[in-house]
Design a protein around this motif. Structure first.
Motif, PDB file in Angstrom:
ATOM      1  N   PHE A   5       2.537  -0.439  -3.782  1.00 46.66           N
ATOM      2  CA  PHE A   5       1.207  -0.504  -4.388  1.00 46.66           C
ATOM      3  C   PHE A   5       1.313  -0.417  -5.905  1.00 46.66           C
ATOM      4  CE2 PHE A   5      -2.636   1.798  -5.870  1.00 46.66           C
ATOM      5  CZ  PHE A   5      -3.546   0.781  -5.655  1.00 46.66           C
ATOM      6  N   LEU A  39      -1.665  -1.354   3.179  1.00 47.25           N
ATOM      7  CA  LEU A  39      -2.520  -1.162   2.007  1.00 47.25           C
ATOM      8  C   LEU A  39      -3.917  -1.741   2.235  1.00 47.25           C
ATOM      9  CD1 LEU A  39       0.147  -1.890  -0.737  1.00 47.25           C
ATOM     10  CD2 LEU A  39      -0.879   0.328  -0.200  1.00 47.25           C
ATOM     11  N   LEU A  45      -6.010  -2.761  -0.997  1.00 47.30           N
ATOM     12  CA  LEU A  45      -5.857  -4.179  -1.296  1.00 47.30           C
ATOM     13  C   LEU A  45      -6.971  -4.942  -0.617  1.00 47.30           C
ATOM     14  CD1 LEU A  45      -2.095  -5.147  -0.736  1.00 47.30           C
ATOM     15  CD2 LEU A  45      -3.264  -4.781  -2.890  1.00 47.30           C
ATOM     16  N   VAL A  55      -5.298  -6.626  -5.697  1.00 46.96           N
ATOM     17  CA  VAL A  55      -5.571  -5.220  -5.948  1.00 46.96           C
ATOM     18  C   VAL A  55      -6.881  -5.165  -6.732  1.00 46.96           C
ATOM     19  CG1 VAL A  55      -4.765  -3.090  -7.033  1.00 46.96           C
ATOM     20  CG2 VAL A  55      -3.097  -4.688  -6.071  1.00 46.96           C
TER      21      VAL A  55
END
Length: 86
Positions: A5, A39, A45, A55
Motif C-alpha cells: 500500500f 486492499l 484501494l 489509491v
C-alpha cells in the motif's frame, strides 16, 4: 499488504495495473494481485476495472507520509517540496 500500500502511493494519483504494481513492489503478479484485492476489501484501494486500481487521494497522501526508505527506491519518492498541497 501494508508495505505494498505504501509503495503504491509512490506511483502517484493515476490508476495502476496489477502488473505495474507487481513491478513497482518487486513481487510476482500473483502476490501483487492478492495484496491488491486485500486492499480493495479493506477500502484502501478503488478497483477501476478487473486489473486496474487507484489509491484515493487522501489515503495516497497518508501512505506517502508513512513511506520509509526500505519501502521504495529513493528515485521513486518525490521530495516533499515537489508534492502538491491541494
Amino acid at each position: 499488504a501494508a508495505t505494498i500500500f505504501r509503495q503504491l502511493a509512490s506511483a502517484g494519483p493515476d490508476s495502476l495495473a496489477a502488473a505495474a504494481a507487481a513491478t513497482l513492489t518487486g513481487t510476482s503478479l500473483q502476490v501483487a494481485q492478492h495484496a491488491l484485492h486485500q486492499l480493495v476489501n479493506a477500502n484502501l484501494l478503488r478497483p477501476q476495472s478487473q486489473n486496474l486500481f487507484q489509491v484515493p487521494e487522501l489515503l495516497r497522501r497518508y501512505a506517502m507520509s508513512q513511506l520509509s526508505h526500505a519501502d521504495v527506491a529513493p528515485s521513486t519518492v518525490r521530495p516533499r517540496s515537489e508534492q502538491t498541497t491541494e
